[in-house]
Write an enzyme that holds these catalytic residues in place. Sequence first.
Site, mmCIF file in Angstrom:
data_model
loop_
_atom_site.group_PDB
_atom_site.id
_atom_site.type_symbol
_atom_site.label_atom_id
_atom_site.label_comp_id
_atom_site.label_asym_id
_atom_site.label_seq_id
_atom_site.Cartn_x
_atom_site.Cartn_y
_atom_site.Cartn_z
ATOM 1 C CB SER A 124 36.496 41.596 35.492
ATOM 2 O OG SER A 124 37.712 41.407 34.817
ATOM 3 C CG ASP A 128 43.071 45.612 38.156
ATOM 4 O OD1 ASP A 128 43.631 44.516 37.990
ATOM 5 O OD2 ASP A 128 41.883 45.812 37.827
ATOM 6 C CG HIS A 185 41.247 42.039 38.365
ATOM 7 N ND1 HIS A 185 40.947 43.067 37.495
ATOM 8 C CD2 HIS A 185 40.454 41.008 38.004
ATOM 9 C CE1 HIS A 185 40.041 42.672 36.627
ATOM 10 N NE2 HIS A 185 39.719 41.418 36.920
#
Length: 318
Positions: free
Chosen positions: A135, A262, A290
Site C-alpha cells: 500500500s 481494490d 486491498h
Amino acid sequence: MKPYHAPAWLPGGHAQTIWPKLIRQAPIKLRRERWDTPDGDFIDVDWVDGPPRSSLLVLFHGLEGSSASHYALSTAHACRKAGWRLALPHFRGCSGELNRRPRAYHSGDAEEIDWILHHLHTAHGGRPLHAAGVSLGGNALLKWAGERGAAAGELVTGVAALCAPLDLAACGHHLARGFNRVYTQYFLKTLKAVSAARLRQFPGLFDEARMLAAINLHQFDDAVTAPVHGFAGADDYWQRASAKPWLKSIAIPAVAVNPKNDPFLPATYLPSAADVSPQVRLEQPAGGGHVGFVSGTFPGNLDWLPQRLLHFFLYETS
C-alpha cells in the site's frame, strides 16, 4: 507461480479487504532495534533473524500499519520457514511511540526509504537486499526506485509493490465515496489521535481545528500531511507523491500487483504497459481486494502474498 485467484466463497473487493484481518495467525516473536536518524529522530525496526549470510527481505508497511499488520505477520512466518531474514521498519510514529521530530511519514517518502535501505545494505554486509512495500509503503518504494533509476540496483535486487495507491488523487477521492468512507474513518481515527499528540509536542505545527474537522483524506492531508512535509496542499502532495509517473524510470526488476477490485484504487487508474519501463511487471488480477489475497478453503489463509514475494526475489530478479 500461479496468478492470484480469489476463492469463490469470498466474493467482492470489500469482503476480500476486510476478511484477512479476522484470520487468526500464530504469534511470532520479533526482535526490535531502534535506529537514530540523521535528523535526530528514530525509527524502530522489527526483525526475523536468520543465518548471517541468508537472504534479507525488507517490507515497508502501509498507512498506519506496523509489524503487527496481517501481511507483515504472514510474511514473517514465510521468511522464518524459508530461512530468510526479514526487516520490518516502522515509519515514524507507527511503532507505538511518538517520534521526536515534527515530521511523520507520507506516501511519497522516498528520502526515508533511501536512508533505511542504505542502513540495511550496510548491515547486510554490502550485499543487495530484497525490497517490498505494501500500500503506502509500496507507493513510496516504487517512487524511490523510479527516482534512483539504475543506481537503485546498488542497494536492492529488485522491488515489489502490493496494492500501491499509484495515483494518490484517484485513491483519495475514491475513498471519500460510498462504503469506502468506512476505510477513511478507520484511518482518520488513528491519524487524528497521533496528530493531536504531535501537536502537543510542537504547538503551532498545523491548524488543529482543521485537522479535527477533516472528514476525508483530502481534508486531513491538506490540514496536516502537506504543511508538515513541505507541500503546498493536498493536491500538490498527491500529485508529487504518486508513484505512477515514476514507473517509466524504474531500471531494476520490479513487480506491481494491483487487484482490479481494490476498493482503494479504481481499475481505470491502473497503469498499462505503456506507462511503465520494460523492467516493470504489472499483475492486475480480477480479485484480491486491498492487501487481501486470501486463498484456500474457508476460513482461508494468507499464504499467497508472502509466497509471491519470495518467488519474485528468488526467480524473477536475476
